[in-house]
Design a protein around this motif. Structure first.
Motif, PDB file in Angstrom:
ATOM      1  N   ALA A 133       0.689  -1.415   0.025  1.00 56.36           N
ATOM      2  CA  ALA A 133      -0.206   0.129  -0.066  1.00 56.36           C
ATOM      3  C   ALA A 133       0.938   1.325   0.008  1.00 56.36           C
ATOM      4  N   TRP A 134       1.744   1.116   0.919  1.00 50.97           N
ATOM      5  CA  TRP A 134       2.866   2.449   0.797  1.00 50.97           C
ATOM      6  C   TRP A 134       3.470   2.765  -0.510  1.00 50.97           C
ATOM      7  N   ALA A 135       4.012   1.428  -1.044  1.00 53.42           N
ATOM      8  CA  ALA A 135       4.615   1.712  -2.285  1.00 53.42           C
ATOM      9  C   ALA A 135       3.923   2.366  -3.340  1.00 53.42           C
ATOM     10  N   CYS A 136       2.300   2.162  -3.178  1.00 54.56           N
ATOM     11  CA  CYS A 136       1.736   2.650  -4.269  1.00 54.56           C
ATOM     12  C   CYS A 136       1.096   3.898  -3.968  1.00 54.56           C
ATOM     13  N   GLY A 137       1.792   4.506  -2.659  1.00 54.23           N
ATOM     14  CA  GLY A 137       1.281   5.851  -2.425  1.00 54.23           C
ATOM     15  C   GLY A 137       0.174   6.099  -1.445  1.00 54.23           C
ATOM     16  N   SER A 138      -0.395   4.807  -1.064  1.00 51.33           N
ATOM     17  CA  SER A 138      -1.449   5.000   0.157  1.00 51.33           C
ATOM     18  C   SER A 138      -1.261   5.076   1.372  1.00 51.33           C
ATOM     19  N   LEU A 139      -2.046   5.587   2.005  1.00 51.81           N
ATOM     20  CA  LEU A 139      -2.165   5.625   3.617  1.00 51.81           C
ATOM     21  C   LEU A 139      -2.916   4.210   4.170  1.00 51.81           C
ATOM     22  N   VAL A 140      -2.065   3.780   5.308  1.00 51.02           N
ATOM     23  CA  VAL A 140      -2.665   2.392   5.590  1.00 51.02           C
ATOM     24  C   VAL A 140      -3.623   2.771   7.052  1.00 51.02           C
ATOM     25  N   VAL A 141      -4.836   2.261   6.853  1.00 55.41           N
ATOM     26  CA  VAL A 141      -5.764   2.424   7.878  1.00 55.41           C
ATOM     27  C   VAL A 141      -5.910   0.881   8.645  1.00 55.41           C
ATOM     28  N   PRO A 142      -5.871   0.422   9.503  1.00 51.65           N
ATOM     29  CA  PRO A 142      -5.935  -0.671  10.183  1.00 51.65           C
ATOM     30  C   PRO A 142      -7.300  -0.807  10.673  1.00 51.65           C
ATOM     31  N   SER A 143      -7.977  -1.995  10.354  1.00 53.72           N
ATOM     32  CA  SER A 143      -9.031  -2.406  11.025  1.00 53.72           C
ATOM     33  C   SER A 143      -9.618  -3.835  11.308  1.00 53.72           C
ATOM     34  N   GLY A 144     -10.359  -3.974  12.150  1.00 52.79           N
ATOM     35  CA  GLY A 144     -11.099  -5.210  12.122  1.00 52.79           C
ATOM     36  C   GLY A 144     -11.942  -5.498  11.008  1.00 52.79           C
ATOM     37  N   VAL A 145     -12.352  -6.625  10.684  1.00 52.32           N
ATOM     38  CA  VAL A 145     -12.998  -6.953   9.394  1.00 52.32           C
ATOM     39  C   VAL A 145     -14.577  -6.186   9.769  1.00 52.32           C
ATOM     40  N   ARG A 146     -15.298  -6.565  10.981  1.00 50.04           N
ATOM     41  CA  ARG A 146     -16.678  -5.927  11.029  1.00 50.04           C
ATOM     42  C   ARG A 146     -16.642  -4.533  11.237  1.00 50.04           C
ATOM     43  N   GLU A 147     -15.616  -3.961  12.023  1.00 53.41           N
ATOM     44  CA  GLU A 147     -15.550  -2.332  11.828  1.00 53.41           C
ATOM     45  C   GLU A 147     -15.462  -2.023  10.436  1.00 53.41           C
ATOM     46  N   HIS A 148     -14.730  -2.593   9.711  1.00 56.20           N
ATOM     47  CA  HIS A 148     -14.465  -1.996   8.254  1.00 56.20           C
ATOM     48  C   HIS A 148     -15.836  -2.147   7.493  1.00 56.20           C
ATOM     49  N   ASP A 149     -16.694  -3.434   7.613  1.00 54.23           N
ATOM     50  CA  ASP A 149     -17.660  -3.557   6.943  1.00 54.23           C
ATOM     51  C   ASP A 149     -18.817  -2.637   7.258  1.00 54.23           C
ATOM     52  N   ALA A 150     -18.811  -2.453   8.700  1.00 58.34           N
ATOM     53  CA  ALA A 150     -19.836  -1.246   9.283  1.00 58.34           C
ATOM     54  C   ALA A 150     -19.619   0.081   8.726  1.00 58.34           C
ATOM     55  N   ALA A 151     -18.348   0.453   8.752  1.00 61.25           N
ATOM     56  CA  ALA A 151     -17.986   1.665   8.177  1.00 61.25           C
ATOM     57  C   ALA A 151     -18.272   1.946   6.778  1.00 61.25           C
ATOM     58  N   VAL A 152     -17.853   1.093   5.933  1.00 58.73           N
ATOM     59  CA  VAL A 152     -18.355   1.253   4.467  1.00 58.73           C
ATOM     60  C   VAL A 152     -19.860   1.145   4.219  1.00 58.73           C
ATOM     61  N   GLY A 153     -20.365   0.148   5.205  1.00 57.52           N
ATOM     62  CA  GLY A 153     -21.931   0.103   4.934  1.00 57.52           C
ATOM     63  C   GLY A 153     -22.508   1.502   5.295  1.00 57.52           C
ATOM     64  N   ARG A 154     -22.035   2.231   6.258  1.00 55.69           N
ATOM     65  CA  ARG A 154     -22.518   3.629   6.608  1.00 55.69           C
ATOM     66  C   ARG A 154     -22.258   4.462   5.373  1.00 55.69           C
ATOM     67  N   ILE A 155     -20.703   4.683   5.032  1.00 54.84           N
ATOM     68  CA  ILE A 155     -20.529   5.788   4.195  1.00 54.84           C
ATOM     69  C   ILE A 155     -20.572   5.490   2.786  1.00 54.84           C
ATOM     70  N   SER A 156     -20.702   4.162   2.175  1.00 57.58           N
ATOM     71  CA  SER A 156     -20.774   3.968   0.783  1.00 57.58           C
ATOM     72  C   SER A 156     -22.100   3.223   0.708  1.00 57.58           C
ATOM     73  N   HIS A 157     -22.350   2.163   1.222  1.00 61.61           N
ATOM     74  CA  HIS A 157     -23.607   1.425   0.707  1.00 61.61           C
ATOM     75  C   HIS A 157     -24.729   1.990   1.181  1.00 61.61           C
ATOM     76  N   LEU A 158     -24.945   2.660   2.357  1.00 56.60           N
ATOM     77  CA  LEU A 158     -25.853   3.596   2.565  1.00 56.60           C
ATOM     78  C   LEU A 158     -26.379   4.727   1.539  1.00 56.60           C
ATOM     79  N   THR A 159     -25.106   5.116   1.322  1.00 58.62           N
ATOM     80  CA  THR A 159     -25.170   6.249   0.175  1.00 58.62           C
ATOM     81  C   THR A 159     -25.723   5.870  -1.109  1.00 58.62           C
ATOM     82  N   HIS A 160     -25.373   4.634  -1.422  1.00 54.43           N
ATOM     83  CA  HIS A 160     -26.007   3.973  -2.754  1.00 54.43           C
ATOM     84  C   HIS A 160     -27.692   3.380  -2.562  1.00 54.43           C
ATOM     85  N   LEU A 161     -27.816   3.297  -1.244  1.00 56.31           N
ATOM     86  CA  LEU A 161     -29.486   2.980  -1.072  1.00 56.31           C
ATOM     87  C   LEU A 161     -30.150   4.261  -1.003  1.00 56.31           C
TER      88      LEU A 161
END
Lengths: 318, 318
Positions: free
Chosen positions: A155-183
């Motif tokens: 990720a760093w080699a590609c210029g990205s910033l690394v954000v560590p997360s648990g599986v469920r925290e990640h899925d809950a966060a993208v559910g709120r910011i991305s998938h709910l936005t689509h709905l």
């Protein structure tokens, strides 16, 4: 790199540009030809790419749509059963579950580079796609620290910033910011077009007036409905567990707003909270929490805590 | 022009540029000075501007916020009780009701030019603001055809397209496309920031991870929450009657999506309808229904029918 679409194709370009040895595989002959014509190393098939990964102990990156993950994992288990493995599919729980079921001996660490464009496919890819993007790297208690470091370094080699997360925290966060936005976008467009207007003397079910007047905020809020429905569905339905609590929270808030509007006519609680949340978002963007971490030992619980607080990791500490 | 903010100030510029004699009034000494410095005719006060309108049988344009409408209408009733009157306030029902109550003898025809920017005030104004914009001009059965023609001609002179509508159809349409968009933006931002995550082991009520990862679609869908809450509230609360049915429709659709996601896991009905609605919007924009109408006689019911079908009027037929 298994899959050479927008994300996989961009990642091969970015990693190669960063000086890494990369090779890919794709189910599409057209894509393979295009990638080879651009000078990239594309194996004859997935099995060949995986055998080479086994021989070189390379990091295998799953870059297919969620629907193709199971098929590829069966090949991984057959060809490179103990390989270092990550993914850039997006939703984490279903991929994690599939890995445990189909390729349980792999050293798997989930990942999600949060980058994309409206385009898709190899030709739309770019080595710059991940520049300054957040790249979630999953840190669970049983995560292999060596492979976590591999993925973070990619990720760093590609210029990205690394954000560590648990599986469920990640899925809950993208559910709120991305998938709910689509709905919400789907519902907003539908409400406008339905023209479910109890007053209209001219026939009721006709949204032509509303759609003609719609511009600005409506156009922006429904933009993601330009995406092909099957892609939106794969994304939202694939994150059922992460999306459901977000929908419930939204239903509660919309119901409360409705009650307040109908009784007192006031919407201050709803609008003030929304404005404050948007200001918090601006603040986080203008002054992000960034830091480095020591290479070893990796404290996985501490990593999750950093990600939970919105910290972006920029590399190893000196 | 009573009020010289973004809309009123732009309208004075646009009408003047189109060769019309214009004069304005504003409660702000600063704005009056700025407009005069730019070469525009600003009366000493509202009463003076209204007396001149009475003497010249000019079209008076209410261009104040909704909260100032009652005060201005009392002056209209005192100074120019039978004047030609229109407004550019936005929501129609509350202005119409205030006119009937406070200046009942005026020849009032409501209007809503659908243009704006994120800026406000005289300095942000532009003669080009209304170019290619939709300008709703209210056509009810008791509308004065002479004044309707006045308002339509003003809109055309400013480069706008005239969309006729009844009061309630207009308010319902903007409730769906604009005010519901604002409410959705508020709720989306709040859900993301609340981080109401039943899985999170790290404290629950913390949206830092979600807000850090939020970009793209979330940023666009919540953009209107940058607006000052009091402006959003004035707009949404002012259209209570038009917004409520839109919220109810949205609640029904969100509840149905929730039920489907929880039971079968499917969201196809929701997403397909949203995509189709967005495609309808694109079609209307790429091939809008445009036509001219005969100057006389004006058929008000026919005008409403045209607007209901999304027709944009471009001028009088030859």
């Amino acid at each position: 790199m298994i899959g050479l679409g927008l994300i996989g194709g961009s990642l091969v370009r970015a990693a190669t540009a960063a000086g890494r040895v990369t090779w890919g595989a794709t189910a599409s002959v057209e894509t393979a030809d295009a990638a080879r014509a651009d000078g990239y190393d594309v194996a004859r098939d997935t099995d060949e790419a995986l055998l080479r990964a086994r021989d070189e102990d390379a990091l295998v990156v799953l870059a297919t749509p969620l629907t193709a993950v199971a098929t590829v994992l069966r090949r991984v288990d057959a060809m490179a059963p103990e390989c270092r493995l990550t993914d850039v599919v997006s939703v984490q729980a279903p991929v994690t579950e599939a890995v445990l079921r189909l390729a349980p001996r792999t050293r798997y660490v989930g990942g999600h580079p949060m980058a994309g464009t409206a385009e898709s496919g190899w030709p739309a890819g770019s080595a710059k796609l991940f520049d300054r993007a957040n790249w979630v790297v999953i840190a669970e208690d049983d995560t292999d620290p060596e492979v976590w470091a591999d993925v973070a370094e990619l990720a760093w080699a590609c210029g990205s910033l690394v954000v560590p997360s648990g599986v469920r925290e990640h899925d809950a966060a993208v559910g709120r910011i991305s998938h709910l936005t689509h709905l919400f976008a789907a519902i907003l467009a539908s409400v406008a077009a339905a023209g479910n207007d109890p007053w209209s003397g001219a026939g009721g079910d006709d949204g032509a007036l509303a759609l003609t007047l719609a511009a600005g905020s409506f156009a922006d809020a429904t933009r993601v409905m330009d995406t092909r429905p099957e892609l939106v569905l794969a994304m939202c339905e694939g994150n059922r567990a992460g999306l459901l609590p977000a929908v419930d929270d939204a239903l509660g808030r919309l119901g409360a707003a409705r009650g307040s509007l109908a009784s007192t006519g006031g919407l201050a609680a709803t609008v003030n909270a929304g404005h404050q949340a948007r200001m918090e978002w601006h603040e986080l963007r203008s002054a992000p929490a960034r830091r480095t971490i020591p290479r070893a030992p990796l404290d996985l619980a501490e990593l999750r805590k950093l990600g939970h607080a919105g910290t972006q990791l920029t590399g190893w500490s000196a």
